[in-house]
Motif scaffolding. Sequence first.
Motif, PDB file in Angstrom:
ATOM      1  N   ILE A  22      -3.616   6.402  -0.600  1.00  0.00           N
ATOM      2  CA  ILE A  22      -3.841   5.237   0.262  1.00  0.00           C
ATOM      3  C   ILE A  22      -5.338   4.966   0.409  1.00  0.00           C
ATOM      4  O   ILE A  22      -5.799   3.815   0.323  1.00  0.00           O
ATOM      5  CB  ILE A  22      -3.193   5.453   1.645  1.00  0.00           C
ATOM      6  CG1 ILE A  22      -1.671   5.430   1.515  1.00  0.00           C
ATOM      7  CG2 ILE A  22      -3.642   4.380   2.638  1.00  0.00           C
ATOM      8  CD1 ILE A  22      -0.941   5.785   2.798  1.00  0.00           C
ATOM      9  N   ILE A  77      -4.870   2.115   8.232  1.00  0.00           N
ATOM     10  CA  ILE A  77      -5.203   3.107   7.208  1.00  0.00           C
ATOM     11  C   ILE A  77      -5.407   4.468   7.854  1.00  0.00           C
ATOM     12  O   ILE A  77      -4.873   5.490   7.406  1.00  0.00           O
ATOM     13  CB  ILE A  77      -6.462   2.686   6.427  1.00  0.00           C
ATOM     14  CG1 ILE A  77      -6.188   1.437   5.590  1.00  0.00           C
ATOM     15  CG2 ILE A  77      -6.944   3.826   5.508  1.00  0.00           C
ATOM     16  CD1 ILE A  77      -7.432   0.828   4.976  1.00  0.00           C
ATOM     17  N   ALA A 137       1.313   4.197  -2.874  1.00  0.00           N
ATOM     18  CA  ALA A 137       1.071   5.602  -2.521  1.00  0.00           C
ATOM     19  C   ALA A 137       2.265   6.478  -2.869  1.00  0.00           C
ATOM     20  O   ALA A 137       2.118   7.554  -3.472  1.00  0.00           O
ATOM     21  CB  ALA A 137       0.744   5.713  -1.034  1.00  0.00           C
ATOM     22  N   SER A 151       0.830  -1.210   0.000  1.00  0.00           N
ATOM     23  CA  SER A 151       0.000   0.000   0.000  1.00  0.00           C
ATOM     24  C   SER A 151       0.865   1.262   0.000  1.00  0.00           C
ATOM     25  O   SER A 151       0.581   2.225  -0.726  1.00  0.00           O
ATOM     26  CB  SER A 151      -0.927   0.002   1.226  1.00  0.00           C
ATOM     27  OG  SER A 151      -1.861  -1.051   1.158  1.00  0.00           O
ATOM     28  N   LEU A 152       1.921   1.273   0.797  1.00  0.00           N
ATOM     29  CA  LEU A 152       2.799   2.442   0.855  1.00  0.00           C
ATOM     30  C   LEU A 152       3.618   2.590  -0.428  1.00  0.00           C
ATOM     31  O   LEU A 152       3.864   3.715  -0.885  1.00  0.00           O
ATOM     32  CB  LEU A 152       3.729   2.348   2.059  1.00  0.00           C
ATOM     33  CG  LEU A 152       3.053   2.537   3.422  1.00  0.00           C
ATOM     34  CD1 LEU A 152       4.030   2.234   4.553  1.00  0.00           C
ATOM     35  CD2 LEU A 152       2.513   3.956   3.564  1.00  0.00           C
TER      36      LEU A 152
END
Length: 220
Positions: A166, A211, A29, A25-26
């Motif tokens: 995100i 999150i 992003a 996820s990072l």
Amino acid sequence: AEHWLGTDELGRDVMYRLLVAGRLSLFIAFSVTLMSETFGLFVGAVSGYFGGWVDSVIQRLVEFIIILPSLPLLLVLSSILRDFRFESLPLEWSQAAVIIGILTFLGWTGSCRLARASVFSLSKHEFTEAARALGMSDLQIILRHMMPNAIPPIIVNATLAVGGVILVESGLSFLGFGIQQPVATWGNMLQDVQKDMFTAPWKALYPGLLIFLTVLAFNY
């Protein structure tokens, strides 16, 4: 003690999956933010520096992308491209590359407008005329003088954009249009626990809390 946050329905360690999901996820992003902010900065600098018809064409393109219904477009593009596979990449990074491309395509307009406003003012300063007098080309002036001086508002915009990406990626994965199982992201980990919301609601706490904390941290 072996599984601090328990296991999911397939016996997989939840804490380990959260860490792996956070990595992906990072990565998405940061990649989307870096690419979209850099591209938007350059296009905005070109628009503000030249003005005239060049500025008009670029700004009409920016306005066209802004007025597109982003959520339906994201869902359609993700649905069409989610089975696309880069042969040289593992499955999770291939899916991530598709999401990065879609979000970058839709995410550069804000930085473009910020850079245009800054460069439009900078292009009237004396150092721009001095650079021209020294024989620098327009591209050199844009890259060496306009873009570096227009970066401060772009950095602020980028910190806000990371959190936004995100949330968007998590939303796509939650709806089943983003990163697909068995690859873990915070969004599709939330999708997994929908059926257990009334019997084991704490399962949604862990990815949801990460999150929330990550987006809050970048906004601060």
